[in-house]
Design an enzyme around this catalytic site. Structure first.
Site, short mmCIF file in Angstrom:
data_model
loop_
_atom_site.label_atom_id
_atom_site.label_comp_id
_atom_site.label_asym_id
_atom_site.label_seq_id
_atom_site.Cartn_x
_atom_site.Cartn_y
_atom_site.Cartn_z
N GLN A 27 17.27 7.93 53.69
CA GLN A 27 18.00 7.55 54.90
C GLN A 27 18.19 6.04 54.94
O GLN A 27 17.36 5.29 54.42
CB GLN A 27 17.26 8.03 56.15
CG GLN A 27 17.11 9.53 56.18
CD GLN A 27 16.39 10.05 57.41
OE1 GLN A 27 16.53 11.22 57.74
NE2 GLN A 27 15.60 9.24 58.08
N GLU A 42 8.00 12.56 56.66
CA GLU A 42 8.56 11.20 56.71
C GLU A 42 7.63 10.26 57.47
O GLU A 42 7.29 10.51 58.62
CB GLU A 42 9.91 11.21 57.42
CG GLU A 42 10.52 9.84 57.60
CD GLU A 42 11.69 9.83 58.58
OE1 GLU A 42 12.49 8.88 58.51
OE2 GLU A 42 11.81 10.75 59.40
N ASP A 67 12.91 6.87 54.31
CA ASP A 67 13.80 6.14 55.20
C ASP A 67 13.66 4.65 54.90
O ASP A 67 12.58 4.06 55.09
CB ASP A 67 13.44 6.43 56.65
CG ASP A 67 14.44 5.86 57.63
OD1 ASP A 67 14.59 4.62 57.66
OD2 ASP A 67 15.08 6.64 58.37
N GLU A 121 21.30 7.05 59.19
CA GLU A 121 20.35 7.19 60.29
C GLU A 121 20.39 5.94 61.16
O GLU A 121 19.38 5.28 61.40
CB GLU A 121 18.95 7.40 59.69
CG GLU A 121 17.93 7.98 60.63
CD GLU A 121 17.96 9.49 60.73
OE1 GLU A 121 17.08 10.05 61.39
OE2 GLU A 121 18.87 10.12 60.16
#
Length: 255
Positions: free
Chosen positions: A202, A141, A176, A238
């Site tokens: 996320q 990530e 994300d 998140e």
């Protein structure tokens, strides 16, 4: 409509960690994730997961001395033995708890340092082989430098290249939305382009990293796009609740 997984490291902090599984289930979540389970026996975590009727979406490999500021050790030269031990621990926990994915954190190192690059690639190769043998997915990530200054993997294009270079079907990208917006913007086009290698998504609002529907992005449109491109995995929540976790869950009711 996307499936949401509560991040128990950031949400439901009103109760101890092991009690957060039931709390998440009571609020309608069907899956959870968290940074690390290693403070508790894997069997205990697995039992809390089972008792709450939840699926496990993801957790991180051990990331070094978190309290001392380490944020992963994969890109740290000289820490290869520590990485190998962390990988063994993560796989052992994954087998008991039943997670489909492990996240390998890179750590704090200059992105252009040849020794850091060499360490990262060597450790990723080891992790790719071991998780493949165990039948567990592996994700990496990109993380923005505002939240995590000095993080080695801080660019989505670079992360895509790294995933593709592994030539391993079980190694993919953790996308994300919050980090993408801060690093590069262009969230929807990136989702469309990168969906073939995305295993986990996320969400958090930008810029404060609070609940969805409270920031600068049109989260409803993003969720619709995630459905349209065919993503069927969990979306990790998140975010840091702006107030109490329960009070902030009205965004789910609005959807």
């Amino acid at each position: 409509m996307p499936k949401f997984a509560a991040n128990l490291s950031m949400m439901f902090n009103e109760v101890p960690f092991l009690d957060r599984f039931a709390a998440a289930a009571d609020c309608g979540f069907t899956a959870v994730k968290y940074l690390f389970p290693y403070d508790h026996p894997a069997e205990v975590v697995a039992e809390r997961l089972r008792a709450a009727g939840l699926a496990q979406a993801l957790f991180n490999m051990p990331a070094g001395d978190w309290e001392a500021g380490e944020r992963g050790i994969a890109a740290l030269p000289g820490r290869e033995a520590d990485f190998a031990a962390a990988l063994d621990t993560a796989i052992a926990y994954a087998k008991v708890i039943g997670t489909p994915l492990l996240h390998m954190m890179a750590g704090l190192a200059p992105a252009s340092d040849p020794e850091a690059i060499k360490a990262y690639r060597g450790n990723l190769k080891r992790a790719t082989e071991r998780t493949g043998e165990a039948g567990i997915g592996l994700v990496i990530e990109p993380i923005n430098g505002r939240d995590m200054p000095g993080y080695f993997l801080n660019d989505f294009s670079r992360a895509v290249d790294i995933v593709n270079e592994t030539n391993a079907a079980h190694v993919k990208l953790q996308f994300d939305i919050y980090h993408r917006q801060i690093l590069h913007g262009d969230v929807i086009m990136a989702l469309r382009q990168m969906i073939p290698i995305i295993s986990h998504i996320q969400i958090a609002s930008v810029p404060e990293r609070h609940e969805p529907l409270t920031g600068e992005l049109d989260d409803r449109r993003i969720f619709a796009e995630i459905d349209a491109i065919g993503y069927r995995g969990y979306i990790g929540c998140e975010y840091r609740p702006a107030g109490g976790t329960h009070d902030g869950l009205s965004w789910m009711k609005k959807l």
